[in-house]
Motif scaffolding. Structure first.
Motif, mmCIF file in Angstrom:
data_model
loop_
_atom_site.group_PDB
_atom_site.id
_atom_site.type_symbol
_atom_site.label_atom_id
_atom_site.label_comp_id
_atom_site.label_asym_id
_atom_site.label_seq_id
_atom_site.Cartn_x
_atom_site.Cartn_y
_atom_site.Cartn_z
ATOM 1 N N LEU A 170 0.827 -1.204 0.000
ATOM 2 C CA LEU A 170 0.000 0.000 0.000
ATOM 3 C C LEU A 170 0.865 1.260 0.000
ATOM 4 O O LEU A 170 0.564 2.240 -0.694
ATOM 5 N N ARG A 171 1.937 1.235 0.758
ATOM 6 C CA ARG A 171 2.834 2.393 0.786
ATOM 7 C C ARG A 171 3.555 2.562 -0.549
ATOM 8 O O ARG A 171 3.870 3.687 -0.964
ATOM 9 N N LEU A 172 3.805 1.452 -1.236
ATOM 10 C CA LEU A 172 4.390 1.532 -2.567
ATOM 11 C C LEU A 172 3.402 2.163 -3.547
ATOM 12 O O LEU A 172 3.775 3.012 -4.370
ATOM 13 N N LEU A 173 2.133 1.773 -3.452
ATOM 14 C CA LEU A 173 1.101 2.389 -4.300
ATOM 15 C C LEU A 173 0.979 3.885 -4.007
ATOM 16 O O LEU A 173 0.747 4.688 -4.920
ATOM 17 N N GLN A 174 1.166 4.251 -2.743
ATOM 18 C CA GLN A 174 1.117 5.673 -2.378
ATOM 19 C C GLN A 174 2.319 6.413 -2.973
ATOM 20 O O GLN A 174 2.173 7.538 -3.469
ATOM 21 N N ARG A 175 3.502 5.798 -2.964
ATOM 22 C CA ARG A 175 4.682 6.418 -3.554
ATOM 23 C C ARG A 175 4.512 6.621 -5.059
ATOM 24 O O ARG A 175 5.087 7.549 -5.636
ATOM 25 N N LEU A 184 -2.861 7.217 2.027
ATOM 26 C CA LEU A 184 -3.146 6.438 3.232
ATOM 27 C C LEU A 184 -3.246 7.327 4.460
ATOM 28 O O LEU A 184 -2.783 8.481 4.461
ATOM 29 N N ASP A 185 -3.853 6.779 5.491
ATOM 30 C CA ASP A 185 -3.875 7.434 6.787
ATOM 31 C C ASP A 185 -2.473 7.320 7.388
ATOM 32 O O ASP A 185 -2.080 6.250 7.862
ATOM 33 N N ASP A 186 -1.730 8.396 7.362
ATOM 34 C CA ASP A 186 -0.331 8.357 7.794
ATOM 35 C C ASP A 186 -0.160 8.154 9.297
ATOM 36 O O ASP A 186 0.955 7.930 9.775
ATOM 37 N N LYS A 187 -1.258 8.227 10.030
ATOM 38 C CA LYS A 187 -1.178 8.018 11.479
ATOM 39 C C LYS A 187 -1.034 6.532 11.823
ATOM 40 O O LYS A 187 -0.627 6.180 12.925
ATOM 41 N N LYS A 188 -1.387 5.696 10.860
ATOM 42 C CA LYS A 188 -1.332 4.252 11.101
ATOM 43 C C LYS A 188 0.087 3.712 10.894
ATOM 44 O O LYS A 188 0.750 4.058 9.928
ATOM 45 N N GLU A 189 0.522 2.845 11.804
ATOM 46 C CA GLU A 189 1.840 2.227 11.670
ATOM 47 C C GLU A 189 1.792 1.042 10.706
ATOM 48 O O GLU A 189 2.750 0.772 9.979
ATOM 49 N N CYS A 230 -0.762 -0.303 7.854
ATOM 50 C CA CYS A 230 -1.990 0.004 7.105
ATOM 51 C C CYS A 230 -2.570 -1.227 6.412
ATOM 52 O O CYS A 230 -1.847 -2.131 5.995
ATOM 53 N N ASN A 231 -3.899 -1.219 6.276
ATOM 54 C CA ASN A 231 -4.590 -2.195 5.440
ATOM 55 C C ASN A 231 -5.513 -1.437 4.497
ATOM 56 O O ASN A 231 -5.520 -0.199 4.487
ATOM 57 N N VAL A 232 -6.288 -2.140 3.708
ATOM 58 C CA VAL A 232 -7.115 -1.476 2.685
ATOM 59 C C VAL A 232 -8.114 -0.491 3.294
ATOM 60 O O VAL A 232 -8.513 0.478 2.640
ATOM 61 N N ALA A 233 -8.501 -0.699 4.536
ATOM 62 C CA ALA A 233 -9.451 0.202 5.189
ATOM 63 C C ALA A 233 -8.824 1.561 5.488
ATOM 64 O O ALA A 233 -9.536 2.533 5.779
ATOM 65 N N ASP A 234 -7.502 1.662 5.413
ATOM 66 C CA ASP A 234 -6.797 2.903 5.736
ATOM 67 C C ASP A 234 -6.502 3.746 4.503
ATOM 68 O O ASP A 234 -5.773 4.739 4.578
ATOM 69 N N ILE A 235 -7.063 3.362 3.356
ATOM 70 C CA ILE A 235 -6.916 4.164 2.140
ATOM 71 C C ILE A 235 -7.861 5.362 2.249
ATOM 72 O O ILE A 235 -9.077 5.196 2.375
ATOM 73 N N THR A 236 -7.323 6.558 2.199
ATOM 74 C CA THR A 236 -8.148 7.767 2.332
ATOM 75 C C THR A 236 -8.495 8.382 0.976
ATOM 76 O O THR A 236 -9.502 9.083 0.848
ATOM 77 N N GLU A 237 -7.662 8.153 -0.007
ATOM 78 C CA GLU A 237 -7.938 8.647 -1.359
ATOM 79 C C GLU A 237 -7.575 7.566 -2.372
ATOM 80 O O GLU A 237 -6.519 6.937 -2.266
ATOM 81 N N ASN A 238 -8.474 7.396 -3.368
ATOM 82 C CA ASN A 238 -8.264 6.380 -4.396
ATOM 83 C C ASN A 238 -8.882 6.880 -5.696
ATOM 84 O O ASN A 238 -9.917 6.402 -6.162
ATOM 85 N N PRO A 239 -8.250 7.900 -6.310
ATOM 86 C CA PRO A 239 -8.845 8.583 -7.470
ATOM 87 C C PRO A 239 -9.152 7.678 -8.661
ATOM 88 O O PRO A 239 -10.092 7.942 -9.411
ATOM 89 N N LYS A 240 -8.402 6.617 -8.846
ATOM 90 C CA LYS A 240 -8.644 5.707 -9.970
ATOM 91 C C LYS A 240 -9.542 4.537 -9.570
ATOM 92 O O LYS A 240 -9.790 3.648 -10.385
ATOM 93 N N ASN A 241 -10.012 4.559 -8.328
ATOM 94 C CA ASN A 241 -10.873 3.488 -7.820
ATOM 95 C C ASN A 241 -10.235 2.109 -8.033
ATOM 96 O O ASN A 241 -10.883 1.153 -8.485
ATOM 97 N N ILE A 242 -8.971 2.040 -7.692
ATOM 98 C CA ILE A 242 -8.238 0.783 -7.838
ATOM 99 C C ILE A 242 -8.819 -0.267 -6.899
ATOM 100 O O ILE A 242 -9.101 0.005 -5.733
ATOM 101 N N LYS A 243 -9.001 -1.450 -7.433
ATOM 102 C CA LYS A 243 -9.513 -2.562 -6.642
ATOM 103 C C LYS A 243 -8.352 -3.490 -6.301
ATOM 104 O O LYS A 243 -7.610 -3.913 -7.189
#
Length: 278
Positions: free
Chosen positions: A152-157, A163-168, A170-183
């Protein structure tokens, strides 16, 4: 006649004693072989060759390294080590081991200096660049907690999600933005590469691609933090200073081991000492 008879008896006695000594020496040699302590080291197909190289390097050691190859989920060797079925394993990276300890209340230890790290990449059978990835694209990633976080962090890079950067962790529930609606398709890490032709993109280790006969150099994006995920021999707490562990690690630092390692893995696994200087 009497003297001749005595001489014959003397010769027979010498032969008997000589045979006895020979048998004794043979038994001593057998005992020396049997004295070797058997050490069971777990691996998976992706790291099997590493154990073979160590076995070769330790052929004159007082320890006999027995390779135990596991199939299936990547947590099996760690579970086997914790329950005492094996003495160590070379499979998972440091962060994975730390998360396993936390989740399972175990205390497995990765031995330093670390042996290697692996290249993690982004692959697609349909597209030649990240920019080509369409909306609603399906991306296969490893489903275990640590490697999911890493993916997930690689996808963010790559700028595909936030992602919710407060989380140490992360899982899919911590995605805050997904402009391409990636599944995201969660897979067992050893099977992620099998999804290459069924999805739009996968995140996989380069060596898994190599073993599958795919072009492991054709990554659309290389993970810049690969070196932060070292892999080494992992053992139970309290055994990391045992003599066999030291001999095992010394074997991985021999030039003959390094040569075979580099020739086989072709840059998909990179020797950690040569890069980090530890």
């Amino acid at each position: 006649m009497k003297n001749r008879y005595i001489k014959k008896l003397f010769l027979i006695l010498i032969l008997v004693l000589g045979t006895g000594c020979s048998n004794k020496n043979s038994n001593e040699n057998v005992d020396k072989v049997e004295e070797k302590e058997t050490i069971k080291i777990g691996c998976m197909r992706i790291t099997e060759d590493i154990i073979d190289y160590v076995i070769d390097e330790m052929k004159d050691s007082n320890y006999k390294i027995e390779k135990v190859v596991f199939d299936g989920a990547s947590n099996i060797p760690a579970t086997a080590l914790n329950d005492g079925s094996i003495d160590g394993f070379v499979v998972n990276h440091l962060q994975w081991v730390e998360v396993f300890n936390e989740k399972n209340n175990t205390n497995l230890k990765m031995v330093k200096p670390y042996i290697y790290y692996f290249k993690n990449g982004v692959y697609s059978s349909k597209y030649n660049s990240i920019d080509e990835l369409p909306k609603d694209a399906v991306v296969a990633i490893p489903g275990d907690p640590n490697n999911m976080d890493r993916s997930l962090r690689l996808l963010q890079r790559m700028g595909l999600i936030k992602l919710d950067d407060k989380k140490e962790l992360c899982n899919v529930a911590d995605i805050t933005e997904n402009p391409k609606n990636i599944k995201l398709l969660e897979t067992e890490i050893t099977a992620t590469v099998k999804s290459l032709y069924d999805v739009d993109m996968i995140i996989s280790g380069a060596n898994a691609m190599r073993l599958s006969g795919e072009d492991f150099e054709k990554s659309l994006f290389n993970d810049p933090v690969d070196k932060d995920f070292p892999i080494s021999l992992t053992v139970n707490d309290g055994t990391e200073d045992e003599k066999w562990v030291k001999e095992f690690m010394e074997a991985t630092n021999k030039e003959s081991f390094k040569k075979k390692f580099n020739e086989n893995y072709k840059g998909t696994f990179i020797l950690y000492n040569d890069i980090k200087g530890e």
